[in-house]
Design a protein around this motif. Structure first.
Motif, PDB file in Angstrom:
ATOM      1  N   ARG A   4     -59.853  -1.933 -38.978  1.00 41.51           N
ATOM      2  CA  ARG A   4     -61.180  -2.217 -38.443  1.00 41.51           C
ATOM      3  C   ARG A   4     -61.574  -3.649 -38.797  1.00 41.51           C
ATOM      4  NH1 ARG A   4     -63.419   2.385 -36.599  1.00 41.51           N
ATOM      5  NH2 ARG A   4     -62.526   4.350 -37.348  1.00 41.51           N
ATOM      6  N   GLU A   5     -62.002  -4.362 -37.768  1.00 46.32           N
ATOM      7  CA  GLU A   5     -62.463  -5.742 -37.947  1.00 46.32           C
ATOM      8  C   GLU A   5     -63.524  -6.019 -36.897  1.00 46.32           C
ATOM      9  OE1 GLU A   5     -59.583  -8.987 -38.757  1.00 46.32           O
ATOM     10  OE2 GLU A   5     -60.542  -9.979 -37.045  1.00 46.32           O
ATOM     11  N   GLY A   6     -64.677  -6.491 -37.332  1.00 47.80           N
ATOM     12  CA  GLY A   6     -65.769  -6.672 -36.392  1.00 47.80           C
ATOM     13  C   GLY A   6     -66.176  -5.336 -35.804  1.00 47.80           C
ATOM     14  N   LYS A   7     -66.252  -5.270 -34.477  1.00 50.15           N
ATOM     15  CA  LYS A   7     -66.558  -4.016 -33.792  1.00 50.15           C
ATOM     16  C   LYS A   7     -65.314  -3.304 -33.301  1.00 50.15           C
ATOM     17  CE  LYS A   7     -71.181  -5.293 -32.171  1.00 50.15           C
ATOM     18  NZ  LYS A   7     -72.068  -5.415 -30.985  1.00 50.15           N
ATOM     19  N   ALA A   8     -64.145  -3.851 -33.577  1.00 51.43           N
ATOM     20  CA  ALA A   8     -62.895  -3.298 -33.065  1.00 51.43           C
ATOM     21  C   ALA A   8     -62.247  -2.379 -34.087  1.00 51.43           C
ATOM     22  CB  ALA A   8     -61.933  -4.421 -32.674  1.00 51.43           C
ATOM     23  N   ALA A   9     -61.583  -1.355 -33.588  1.00 55.87           N
ATOM     24  CA  ALA A   9     -60.757  -0.459 -34.394  1.00 55.87           C
ATOM     25  C   ALA A   9     -59.376  -0.444 -33.761  1.00 55.87           C
ATOM     26  CB  ALA A   9     -61.349   0.946 -34.439  1.00 55.87           C
ATOM     27  N   GLY A  56     -78.453  -8.446 -32.055  1.00 55.90           N
ATOM     28  CA  GLY A  56     -78.887  -9.004 -33.331  1.00 55.90           C
ATOM     29  C   GLY A  56     -79.624 -10.310 -33.217  1.00 55.90           C
ATOM     30  N   GLU A  57     -79.577 -10.950 -32.051  1.00 58.37           N
ATOM     31  CA  GLU A  57     -80.287 -12.215 -31.859  1.00 58.37           C
ATOM     32  C   GLU A  57     -81.694 -11.913 -31.360  1.00 58.37           C
ATOM     33  OE1 GLU A  57     -78.353 -14.999 -29.379  1.00 58.37           O
ATOM     34  OE2 GLU A  57     -76.777 -15.497 -30.822  1.00 58.37           O
ATOM     35  N   LYS A  58     -82.693 -12.164 -32.210  1.00 55.53           N
ATOM     36  CA  LYS A  58     -84.083 -11.936 -31.830  1.00 55.53           C
ATOM     37  C   LYS A  58     -84.606 -13.073 -30.978  1.00 55.53           C
ATOM     38  CE  LYS A  58     -85.062  -9.242 -35.990  1.00 55.53           C
ATOM     39  NZ  LYS A  58     -85.922  -9.117 -37.210  1.00 55.53           N
ATOM     40  N   GLU A  59     -84.421 -14.292 -31.457  1.00 55.26           N
ATOM     41  CA  GLU A  59     -84.861 -15.472 -30.732  1.00 55.26           C
ATOM     42  C   GLU A  59     -83.730 -16.479 -30.724  1.00 55.26           C
ATOM     43  OE1 GLU A  59     -88.359 -17.032 -32.405  1.00 55.26           O
ATOM     44  OE2 GLU A  59     -89.620 -15.300 -31.928  1.00 55.26           O
ATOM     45  N   ARG A  60     -83.626 -17.192 -29.651  1.00 52.99           N
ATOM     46  CA  ARG A  60     -82.602 -18.230 -29.535  1.00 52.99           C
ATOM     47  C   ARG A  60     -83.057 -19.456 -30.298  1.00 52.99           C
ATOM     48  NH1 ARG A  60     -78.185 -20.160 -30.238  1.00 52.99           N
ATOM     49  NH2 ARG A  60     -77.321 -21.688 -28.815  1.00 52.99           N
ATOM     50  N   ASN A  81     -77.976 -14.891 -37.108  1.00 54.55           N
ATOM     51  CA  ASN A  81     -77.502 -13.511 -36.966  1.00 54.55           C
ATOM     52  C   ASN A  81     -76.345 -13.282 -37.932  1.00 54.55           C
ATOM     53  OD1 ASN A  81     -77.070 -10.921 -36.055  1.00 54.55           O
ATOM     54  ND2 ASN A  81     -76.213 -11.521 -34.070  1.00 54.55           N
ATOM     55  N   PRO A  82     -76.599 -13.311 -39.250  1.00 57.76           N
ATOM     56  CA  PRO A  82     -75.498 -13.288 -40.230  1.00 57.76           C
ATOM     57  C   PRO A  82     -74.743 -11.972 -40.282  1.00 57.76           C
ATOM     58  CG  PRO A  82     -77.615 -13.097 -41.344  1.00 57.76           C
ATOM     59  CD  PRO A  82     -77.916 -13.366 -39.903  1.00 57.76           C
ATOM     60  N   SER A  83     -75.343 -10.882 -39.809  1.00 55.89           N
ATOM     61  CA  SER A  83     -74.657  -9.590 -39.868  1.00 55.89           C
ATOM     62  C   SER A  83     -73.628  -9.419 -38.766  1.00 55.89           C
ATOM     63  CB  SER A  83     -75.687  -8.462 -39.776  1.00 55.89           C
ATOM     64  OG  SER A  83     -76.405  -8.526 -38.548  1.00 55.89           O
ATOM     65  N   ARG A  84     -73.524 -10.376 -37.868  1.00 58.09           N
ATOM     66  CA  ARG A  84     -72.597 -10.236 -36.746  1.00 58.09           C
ATOM     67  C   ARG A  84     -71.144 -10.382 -37.176  1.00 58.09           C
ATOM     68  NH1 ARG A  84     -72.050 -14.275 -31.525  1.00 58.09           N
ATOM     69  NH2 ARG A  84     -70.578 -12.959 -30.332  1.00 58.09           N
TER      70      ARG A  84
END
Length: 650
Positions: free
Chosen positions: A83-88, A133-137, A439-442
């Motif tokens: 698992r890495e990022g959103k991929a499995a 995760g991006e609230k504002e640009r 967006n540090p949690s990305r």
């Protein structure tokens, strides 16, 4: 009647929940149900009627990023889930397909850069990308924001149009076409499909049949078959076939095992106008000066073993890309080039224009490096002079140095040619930096990406290569001055100075070598060395026996400490695991490392340390020529001819 309604509601809710529930991955229990993809043909197939040209895999039911699809693949014997990022990713236990977990930073950075590139490209096509995760640009340069708003307002002719958005995991009709030429397990491509918005298709190609089959299974396991298609082709041939203007890819990613040189010619042709080309080089021994002749044969440039070798490697690959692109009236524009761990990574845009290609010669430079003190000078290959609206091109004049170094009297090495212009597009890097920091949690390596890009934005754009403080001190055999004091001395002298992401102790400055050695002479007076022990032919003797012209001031200035260092950002690699670094090449035949190879490796360990000096001891080793009937020494042979002993040894 009411009872019947309650039953129908219950059945409907169960069915609805079943469509949105993803069961955990487990091996199939029912032998009648086959959940593996056996015999999948991963070669490109002709598209069906009504389907887009890029789609080679069947398209499942439409799904949103928040809706999870139940996996239809199971674990084969020996497989594990990575698992890495959103991929499995389903990954075999044997070394059949290459995978290096240490390069997660490489993949995270690539996803961030491609996302920002997609944001810019899709804005021109009237599509707004949506990143979870991006609230504002966050826009670093407000002038760019006003310019974009003005362009969008002027583009709205005939009334307001509905805003078209594209989210991650969705097929975008006018989106980008991405090619990963050497995909291995397909992890990077799967992450593109799951984490980068505004994509039309992702082609994950690999020449290995096992890798291509694994890519198809991973695409189905992650539910991205509507975006990602597997391909089993030679990467160069695939790119050569897509050279047409209407067939070119918007993004091409090349991350080979070793040198990317065999794929560069095809890549600069197959990427679209203004497209993004991402290249990784792991053959750092060649590019860092260990084999200058090999570097020339691959990249058309001679590498030098010097302290600035890592930045020189970046400039060598950029020179090679620009040279190959120029053959087809194309040129490159670097967006971001970084030296990371044991590899280098470059992101460049490729444009077409005969007039701009003429500037290529003036962008390349030769390097004169002193073998004694390490001073270097750059000599441009061409000269460009602007006369009003006209531009005149001529040959450069030189060399910039004499037969011997003016500081230590030693000779010079000649390296290059290398790329002599800026390594980064600072405005683009700032956009990537603002997106990652907002967006540090990305990304799992967001802290390091933020630290690395912060250093990149602080580097001097127009100063190629760098010096290191420890190497300057080693040359004159004195103690090393603190980094802040040395930077302050250069700032007091009126010169610019910055750090470099490629080396911890690096100094990029526009000060000439004479000023650097004057600073070291002033430092040596307060920290004297024993000059009677210096050889008269040594560089230290020549440098210290010359009186300094500049009187350096070592008072620490506030601007000597950059923001990235002041904020204690994570800028360099922390050891992620024991024995991290480059991994072994994947075994295309499967089965991992054979037992015979493992035995030979064990037998060859310490063979140089424990060498046999007594020839009588060689009788315990079998004679290979005797077994083949080719030994002509007979009894004079130093090795054993005993067949029984030979069989036991083998």
């Amino acid at each position: 009647m009411s009872r019947l309604l309650r039953i129908l509601r219950t059945v409907g809710s169960v069915t609805y929940r079943g469509l949105r529930t993803m069961e955990p991955l487990r091996a199939p229990q029912d032998p009648k149900v086959n959940t593996t993809l056996s015999g999948v043909d991963t070669k490109p197939q002709p598209p069906t009627a009504g389907a887009p040209m890029e789609c080679l895999n069947p398209t499942p039911a439409a799904s949103t990023p928040d809706q999870e699809t139940a996996p239809t693949t199971g674990l084969l014997p020996g497989e594990t889930v990575v698992r890495e990022g959103k991929a499995a990713i389903l990954f075999p236990s044997a070394n059949e397909v290459f995978y290096n977990p240490v390069q997660e930073f490489n993949r995270d950075l690539t996803c961030a850069v491609v996302t920002e590139f997609a944001r810019e490209q899709m804005a021109r096509r009237g599509v707004t990308v949506v990143v979870p995760g991006e609230k504002e640009r966050v826009v670093v340069n407000l002038a760019d924001e006003k310019k974009e708003e003005t362009e969008m307002q002027t583009g709205e002719k005939g009334g307001e149009e509905p805003v078209v958005t594209s989210s991650v995991g969705e097929h975008c009709k006018n989106g980008l076409r991405v090619l990963e030429g050497l995909a291995a397990s397909g992890l990077r491509s799967v992450r593109f499909a799951l984490e980068v918005p505004g994509l039309r298709s992702v082609t994950a190609n690999d020449f290995s049949a096992k890798a291509a089959a694994l890519i198809a299974r991973n695409a189905q396991h992650n539910g991205v078959t509507h975006l990602l298609q597997a391909s089993q082709r030679d990467a160069s041939m695939l790119m050569y076939e897509m050279r047409g203007k209407k067939d070119r890819y918007d993004v091409i990613d090349l991350d080979p095992y070793g040198s990317p040189a065999p794929f560069l010619d095809a890549a600069v042709q197959a990427v679209g106008e203004g497209g993004l080309l991402c290249v990784t080089c792991t053959d750092m021994a060649v590019m860092a000066g260990n084999s200058g002749e090999t570097c020339y044969s691959k990249y058309g440039s001679v590498s030098i073993k010097a302290k600035y070798c890592h930045e020189m490697a970046l400039r060598i690959i950029l020179h090679s890309l620009d040279q190959r692109a120029g053959v087809y009236q194309r040129y490159i524009h670097p967006l971001l080039c970084v030296s990371v761990d044991f590899y280098i990574r470059v992101f460049v845009r490729v444009h077409t224009g005969q007039a701009m290609v003429k500037n290529s010669a003036s962008k390349q430079a030769l390097v004169y490096n002193c073998v004694g003190c390490g001073s270097f000078h750059l000599q441009r290959l061409g000269k460009r002079t602007t006369q009003g609206k006209h531009i005149k091109y001529s040959a450069a004049t030189g060399p910039p140095v004499g037969a011997e170094c003016e500081h230590c009297g030693h000779r010079h090495q000649l390296g290059g040619p290398i790329w002599g212009e800026a390594l980064h597009d600072v405005s683009f890097v700032q956009k990537v930096l603002s997106a990652v920091s907002g967006n540090p949690s990305r990304f799992g390596t967001a802290r390091r990406i933020e630290g690395m890009l912060s250093m990149v934005t602080e580097e001097l754009e127009d100063v190629p290569l760098y010096y290191t403080v420890d190497n300057l001190s080693s040359t004159v055999h004195c103690s090393t001055p603190p980094l802040l004091q040395f930077r302050s001395a250069l700032l007091h002298a009126g010169h610019r100075v910055s750090l470099s992401h490629a080396c911890k102790n690096a100094l990029k400055t526009d000060a000439p070598p004479r000023v650097l050695w004057d600073v070291m002479r002033c430092w040596e007076k307060s920290n004297p060395v024993k000059r009677d022990r210096l050889s008269e032919s040594s560089p230290a003797h020549h440098i210290l026996n010359t009186e300094p012209i500049l009187q350096a001031c070592f008072d620490v200035r506030e601007d000597a400490n950059p923001q990235s260092r002041r904020r204690h950002l994570t800028r360099f690699q922390e050891n992620p695991e024991p024995f991290w670094g480059p991994k072994a090449r994947a075994n295309a035949g499967g089965g991992g490392i054979s037992s015979d190879l493992e035995d030979r490796r064990k037998q060859g360990q310490n063979k140089r340390k424990n060498q046999i000096t007594d020839t009588t001891q060689l009788k315990s080793f079998p004679c290979k020529r005797f077994r083949k009937g080719k030994c002509t020494h007979g009894e004079k042979c130093c090795y054993s001819h005993d067949l029984e002993q030979t069989d036991k040894m083998e």
